[in-house]
Design a protein around this motif. Structure first.
Motif, PDB file in Angstrom:
ATOM      1  N   PHE A  92       0.778  -1.196   0.253  1.00  0.00           N
ATOM      2  CA  PHE A  92       0.179  -0.029   0.132  1.00  0.00           C
ATOM      3  C   PHE A  92       0.073   1.077  -0.436  1.00  0.00           C
ATOM      4  CE2 PHE A  92      -3.398  -2.639   2.329  1.00  0.00           C
ATOM      5  CZ  PHE A  92      -3.435  -3.220   1.145  1.00  0.00           C
ATOM      6  N   GLY A  93       1.927   1.433   0.809  1.00  0.00           N
ATOM      7  CA  GLY A  93       2.249   2.204   1.201  1.00  0.00           C
ATOM      8  C   GLY A  93       2.721   3.026  -0.826  1.00  0.00           C
ATOM      9  N   THR A  94       3.659   1.573  -1.823  1.00  0.00           N
ATOM     10  CA  THR A  94       4.302   2.181  -2.802  1.00  0.00           C
ATOM     11  C   THR A  94       3.301   2.034  -3.635  1.00  0.00           C
ATOM     12  OG1 THR A  94       5.922   0.200  -2.469  1.00  0.00           O
ATOM     13  CG2 THR A  94       5.176   0.877  -4.752  1.00  0.00           C
ATOM     14  N   LEU A  95       2.064   1.348  -3.835  1.00  0.00           N
ATOM     15  CA  LEU A  95       0.812   2.181  -4.406  1.00  0.00           C
ATOM     16  C   LEU A  95       0.338   3.610  -4.092  1.00  0.00           C
ATOM     17  CD1 LEU A  95      -1.457  -0.852  -4.177  1.00  0.00           C
ATOM     18  CD2 LEU A  95      -0.104   0.512  -6.416  1.00  0.00           C
ATOM     19  N   ARG A  96       0.444   4.074  -2.599  1.00  0.00           N
ATOM     20  CA  ARG A  96      -0.013   5.002  -2.591  1.00  0.00           C
ATOM     21  C   ARG A  96       1.127   6.272  -2.289  1.00  0.00           C
ATOM     22  NH1 ARG A  96       0.633   4.635   2.521  1.00  0.00           N
ATOM     23  NH2 ARG A  96      -1.823   4.418   2.573  1.00  0.00           N
ATOM     24  N   THR A  97       2.419   6.189  -2.881  1.00  0.00           N
ATOM     25  CA  THR A  97       3.164   6.829  -2.987  1.00  0.00           C
ATOM     26  C   THR A  97       2.797   7.387  -5.072  1.00  0.00           C
ATOM     27  OG1 THR A  97       4.684   6.508  -1.595  1.00  0.00           O
ATOM     28  CG2 THR A  97       5.319   7.811  -3.539  1.00  0.00           C
ATOM     29  N   ALA A  98       3.141   5.917  -4.873  1.00  0.00           N
ATOM     30  CA  ALA A  98       2.852   5.860  -7.012  1.00  0.00           C
ATOM     31  C   ALA A  98       1.417   7.128  -7.335  1.00  0.00           C
ATOM     32  CB  ALA A  98       2.333   5.263  -7.823  1.00  0.00           C
ATOM     33  N   VAL A  99       0.361   6.967  -6.747  1.00  0.00           N
ATOM     34  CA  VAL A  99      -1.173   7.390  -6.793  1.00  0.00           C
ATOM     35  C   VAL A  99      -0.734   8.956  -6.279  1.00  0.00           C
ATOM     36  CG1 VAL A  99      -2.977   7.109  -6.155  1.00  0.00           C
ATOM     37  CG2 VAL A  99      -2.326   5.200  -7.617  1.00  0.00           C
ATOM     38  N   THR A 100      -0.402   9.645  -5.161  1.00  0.00           N
ATOM     39  CA  THR A 100      -0.374  10.258  -4.380  1.00  0.00           C
ATOM     40  C   THR A 100       0.532  11.283  -4.808  1.00  0.00           C
ATOM     41  OG1 THR A 100       0.116   9.118  -1.941  1.00  0.00           O
ATOM     42  CG2 THR A 100      -2.025   9.700  -2.535  1.00  0.00           C
ATOM     43  N   GLY A 101       1.923  10.325  -4.878  1.00  0.00           N
ATOM     44  CA  GLY A 101       3.248  10.893  -4.670  1.00  0.00           C
ATOM     45  C   GLY A 101       4.155  11.619  -3.704  1.00  0.00           C
ATOM     46  N   GLN A 102       2.824  11.209  -2.200  1.00  0.00           N
ATOM     47  CA  GLN A 102       3.507  11.106  -0.717  1.00  0.00           C
ATOM     48  C   GLN A 102       3.114   9.876   0.045  1.00  0.00           C
ATOM     49  OE1 GLN A 102      -0.062  13.665   0.349  1.00  0.00           O
ATOM     50  NE2 GLN A 102       0.447  15.295  -1.589  1.00  0.00           N
ATOM     51  N   THR A 103       4.043  10.390   1.215  1.00  0.00           N
ATOM     52  CA  THR A 103       3.795   9.144   2.049  1.00  0.00           C
ATOM     53  C   THR A 103       2.915   9.183   2.791  1.00  0.00           C
ATOM     54  OG1 THR A 103       5.425   9.846   3.207  1.00  0.00           O
ATOM     55  CG2 THR A 103       6.522   8.623   1.661  1.00  0.00           C
ATOM     56  N   ALA A 104       2.348  10.313   3.391  1.00  0.00           N
ATOM     57  CA  ALA A 104       1.382  10.459   4.114  1.00  0.00           C
ATOM     58  C   ALA A 104      -0.033  11.231   3.418  1.00  0.00           C
ATOM     59  CB  ALA A 104       1.139  11.881   5.160  1.00  0.00           C
ATOM     60  N   ALA A 105      -1.561  10.574   3.804  1.00  0.00           N
ATOM     61  CA  ALA A 105      -2.353  10.600   2.782  1.00  0.00           C
ATOM     62  C   ALA A 105      -3.389  10.265   2.911  1.00  0.00           C
ATOM     63  CB  ALA A 105      -1.949  10.389   0.630  1.00  0.00           C
ATOM     64  N   PRO A 106      -4.741  10.597   2.667  1.00  0.00           N
ATOM     65  CA  PRO A 106      -6.140   9.906   3.273  1.00  0.00           C
ATOM     66  C   PRO A 106      -6.146   7.969   2.817  1.00  0.00           C
ATOM     67  CG  PRO A 106      -6.493  11.652   2.333  1.00  0.00           C
ATOM     68  CD  PRO A 106      -4.938  11.436   1.925  1.00  0.00           C
ATOM     69  N   PRO A 107      -6.754   7.757   2.977  1.00  0.00           N
ATOM     70  CA  PRO A 107      -6.835   6.542   2.954  1.00  0.00           C
ATOM     71  C   PRO A 107      -6.928   6.348   1.354  1.00  0.00           C
ATOM     72  CG  PRO A 107      -8.917   6.452   4.560  1.00  0.00           C
ATOM     73  CD  PRO A 107      -7.846   8.028   4.034  1.00  0.00           C
ATOM     74  N   LEU A 108      -6.008   4.809   1.387  1.00  0.00           N
ATOM     75  CA  LEU A 108      -5.322   4.509   0.040  1.00  0.00           C
ATOM     76  C   LEU A 108      -6.970   4.394  -1.200  1.00  0.00           C
ATOM     77  CD1 LEU A 108      -3.333   3.695  -2.192  1.00  0.00           C
ATOM     78  CD2 LEU A 108      -3.178   1.891  -1.345  1.00  0.00           C
ATOM     79  N   PHE A 109      -7.935   3.095  -0.543  1.00  0.00           N
ATOM     80  CA  PHE A 109      -8.869   2.871  -1.433  1.00  0.00           C
ATOM     81  C   PHE A 109      -9.471   3.952  -1.675  1.00  0.00           C
ATOM     82  CE2 PHE A 109      -7.271  -0.322   1.609  1.00  0.00           C
ATOM     83  CZ  PHE A 109      -6.357  -1.104   0.860  1.00  0.00           C
ATOM     84  N   GLN A 110     -10.048   5.044  -0.654  1.00  0.00           N
ATOM     85  CA  GLN A 110     -11.340   5.924  -1.372  1.00  0.00           C
ATOM     86  C   GLN A 110     -10.043   6.641  -2.156  1.00  0.00           C
ATOM     87  OE1 GLN A 110     -13.060   7.196   2.545  1.00  0.00           O
ATOM     88  NE2 GLN A 110     -11.891   5.494   3.124  1.00  0.00           N
ATOM     89  N   THR A 111      -8.761   7.475  -1.503  1.00  0.00           N
ATOM     90  CA  THR A 111      -7.826   8.274  -2.506  1.00  0.00           C
ATOM     91  C   THR A 111      -8.636   6.992  -3.844  1.00  0.00           C
ATOM     92  OG1 THR A 111      -6.745   8.826  -0.937  1.00  0.00           O
ATOM     93  CG2 THR A 111      -6.125   8.904  -3.164  1.00  0.00           C
ATOM     94  N   MET A 112      -7.788   6.487  -4.088  1.00  0.00           N
ATOM     95  CA  MET A 112      -7.410   5.449  -5.802  1.00  0.00           C
ATOM     96  C   MET A 112      -8.985   5.694  -6.040  1.00  0.00           C
ATOM     97  SD  MET A 112      -4.945   2.351  -4.706  1.00  0.00           S
ATOM     98  CE  MET A 112      -5.547   2.156  -6.797  1.00  0.00           C
ATOM     99  N   ALA A 113     -10.154   5.638  -5.478  1.00  0.00           N
ATOM    100  CA  ALA A 113     -11.287   6.040  -6.327  1.00  0.00           C
ATOM    101  C   ALA A 113     -11.875   6.819  -6.761  1.00  0.00           C
ATOM    102  CB  ALA A 113     -12.552   5.156  -4.819  1.00  0.00           C
ATOM    103  N   VAL A 114     -11.253   7.648  -5.806  1.00  0.00           N
ATOM    104  CA  VAL A 114     -12.411   8.919  -6.302  1.00  0.00           C
ATOM    105  C   VAL A 114     -11.379   9.407  -7.482  1.00  0.00           C
ATOM    106  CG1 VAL A 114     -11.852  11.642  -5.935  1.00  0.00           C
ATOM    107  CG2 VAL A 114     -12.630  10.198  -4.066  1.00  0.00           C
ATOM    108  N   LEU A 115      -9.688   9.528  -7.335  1.00  0.00           N
ATOM    109  CA  LEU A 115      -9.199   9.329  -8.787  1.00  0.00           C
ATOM    110  C   LEU A 115      -9.193   9.126  -9.866  1.00  0.00           C
ATOM    111  CD1 LEU A 115      -5.446   9.333  -7.578  1.00  0.00           C
ATOM    112  CD2 LEU A 115      -6.068  11.154  -8.516  1.00  0.00           C
TER     113      LEU A 115
END
Length: 486
Positions: A447-470
């Motif tokens: 999830f950490g890897t995906l988070r960075t890939a998708v948000t460019g950040q290590t701290a962000a809103p919850p991953l699944f919701q974030t991806m769904a919105v994106l």
RNA sequence: GGCGCAUUCGUCUAGCGGUUAGGACACCUCCCUCUCAAGGAGGAGAUCACCGGUUCGAAUCCGGUAUGCGCUACCA
């Protein structure tokens, strides 16, 4: 029957209102509202030199923003108008003339230069600075002579040379001053404008102000005021002097402590209701534990008796906390509406307005509990809007991972994401969790890897919701770019 | 120099003769947990500025000292 309570906020229009002044306004307003009285706005623009264009509007804007409504004022009028001192000059002149005729005031022809000299001399000799009363007992001839020289005099108050002046202050209790420490204050300036000391007495009397609520800095001139009320035959109001505001270092609240004008706080994304709550606690408290209070609760419980004398210090960290509490309590739509202007203001210029409200509506719940101010919103949601993410490639490689394993993980995930039937938070989680296990990775690693890939950040809103919105398209594209980097 | 006010955890404060000196922010630990937050449970942290006095008893009342701050404008 209880006497009618009328309080006033009487600022001078010299710029963006300072939080200290607004705190004073708030207390006067709370007191009036608590007692079902009237709150009056009066503009004290008797200092022509310091007058600032647009300051009155800024003042009213700030009061409105905070919800401090007034019952009488320059814009809405009232039975005691006008509410701007520069429009009441005749009243002050009349009072000054009366005082002179009564022998309670006199014309003074001393030049500002001379006053400056005697002050400097007094200071040098370590004596209390003050007017030396040279013109206090001028004869008619001497006066004529000065007049003929073309000097326009000021009117000074003839303070009693002996005795004491005492008054009762709601906050400070019994206050007593020796009259011989009191200066012969200027009442009417040579430009025909009154000083604060004259104008506030005339107006507070004529406007039937019952309680004068103002800052502590006025306590030392209050004996003059009491004497003036007496000389004019007026009944003095109740006085309540508020403790001053300081920074946490106990010095006067100034720029170096951060924001000081109410407009700045607004720009920085503080909520008016949080400001009101916070400001109310500066010098006043309900009890030993209640801190979060609605406007109604404040009105219901506010009393002058619980105002303290000690300087109140402004703790910005606590304001941040309180503002966060208020933001979290906002209805989602409300939070969105209030955030909009901050997004428009602070999002990078390449993100062209108008922003899609539908899209924002999905984003906002993800950050609402993560911001302390509305100004944090654009910052935290930036990656939802920009095309190109900028981040350190290293961040893609989470703990215990290598470039290879990261490539592999991202690659597999990309493929599964592309095939996923529904791209919503729930489906994403159902797919990604087992995937981590399947690749023998900890969820945090994948999830950490995906988070960075998708948000460019290590701290962000919850991953699944974030991806769904994106959305799927953006996510896949961002993963591809991440793979390119590795 | 004069006048006035204040001094309680790191910070903001409650307290107005008898309390295990209470709360909050910040901090630390644990729980929750995909990160960050939020939330929950704990923890540490105050010889109540100092010295005398009054009192059976003082953070609370009185005096002094120290320190800090405000005012001391033809600004408000």
């Amino acid at each position: 029957m209880r006497p009618v309570v009328r309080t006033r906020f009487a600022p001078s229009p010299t710029g963006d209102p300072h939080v200290g002044n607004i705190r004073t306004a708030l207390f006067a307003w709370l007191f009036a509202r608590h007692n079902s009285g009237s709150f009056i706005l009066r503009i004290e623009d008797t200092d022509v030199a310091r007058r600032v264009e647009g300051a009155v509007e800024a003042l009213m804007g700030s009061l409105r923003w905070l919800g401090l409504d007034w019952d009488e004022g320059p814009d809405i009028g009232g039975d005691y108008g006008p509410y701007v001192q520069s429009e009441r000059l005749g009243l002050y002149e009349e009072a000054a003339r009366r005082l002179v005729e009564q022998g309670d005031a006199y014309y003074c022809y001393c030049s500002p230069e001379r006053l400056e000299e005697i002050r400097a001399e007094q200071l040098r000799r370590k004596q209390p600075p003050g007017y030396d009363r040279q013109c206090r007992e001028l004869s008619e001839e001497e006066r004529k002579k000065k007049e003929n020289e073309g000097i326009t005099p000021v009117v000074r108050f003839k303070v009693p040379l002996e005795g004491q002046t005492r008054f009762s202050d709601v906050v400070w209790g019994e206050v007593k001053f020796e009259n011989n420490t009191l200066d012969d204050l200027v009442l009417l300036k040579s430009d025909g404008y009154p000083t604060y000391n004259l104008a506030n007495i005339v107006d507070d009397h004529k406007m039937e102000i019952s309680h004068v609520i103002r800052g502590e800095e006025f306590i030392s001139t209050t004996p003059h005021h009491v004497l003036l009320y007496k000389a004019l035959g007026y009944e003095p109001p109740q006085f309540a002097h508020l403790p001053r505001l300081t920074g946490t270092d106990r010095s006067k609240l100034s720029k170096r402590h951060g924001a000081v004008s109410i407009g700045e706080f607004r720009k920085q994304g503080y909520l008016p209701e949080a400001m009101v709550n916070f400001l109310a606690l500066l010098g006043w408290s309900l009890d030993d534990k209640t801190e979060l209070m609605t406007r109604q609760e404040l009105i219901a419980s506010f009393t002058l008796e619980r105002v303290k004398k000690t300087a109140a210090s402004f703790n910005p960290e606590k304001l941040d906390w309180m503002n966060g509490v208020y933001i979290r309590s906002l209805a989602p739509e409300d939070f969105l509406q209030r955030s909009l202007q901050f997004l428009e203001r602070d999002l990078p210029s390449e993100v062209m307005p108008p922003l899609s409200v539908d899209y924002i509506k999905q984003i906002m719940p993800l950050v609402q509990e993560r911001v302390k101010t509305l100004a944090d919103v654009p910052e935290l949601t930036r990656f939802f809007f920009v095309d190109r993410l900028e981040y350190d490639t290293e961040l893609l490689i989470t703990k215990g991972m290598t470039v290879e394993s990261t490539r592999h993980a991202l690659g597999v995930a990309r493929q599964r994401l592309a095939e996923l039937p529904a791209f919503d938070a729930e489906s994403l989680e159902e797919m990604l969790r087992p995937l981590a296990a399947e690749m023998e990775l900890k969820t945090g690693q994948l999830f950490g890897t995906l988070r960075t890939a998708v948000t460019g950040q290590t701290a962000a809103p919850p991953l699944f919701q974030t991806m769904a919105v994106l959305g799927r398209e953006t996510c896949l594209e961002r993963i591809d770019r991440a793979l390119d980097r590795l």
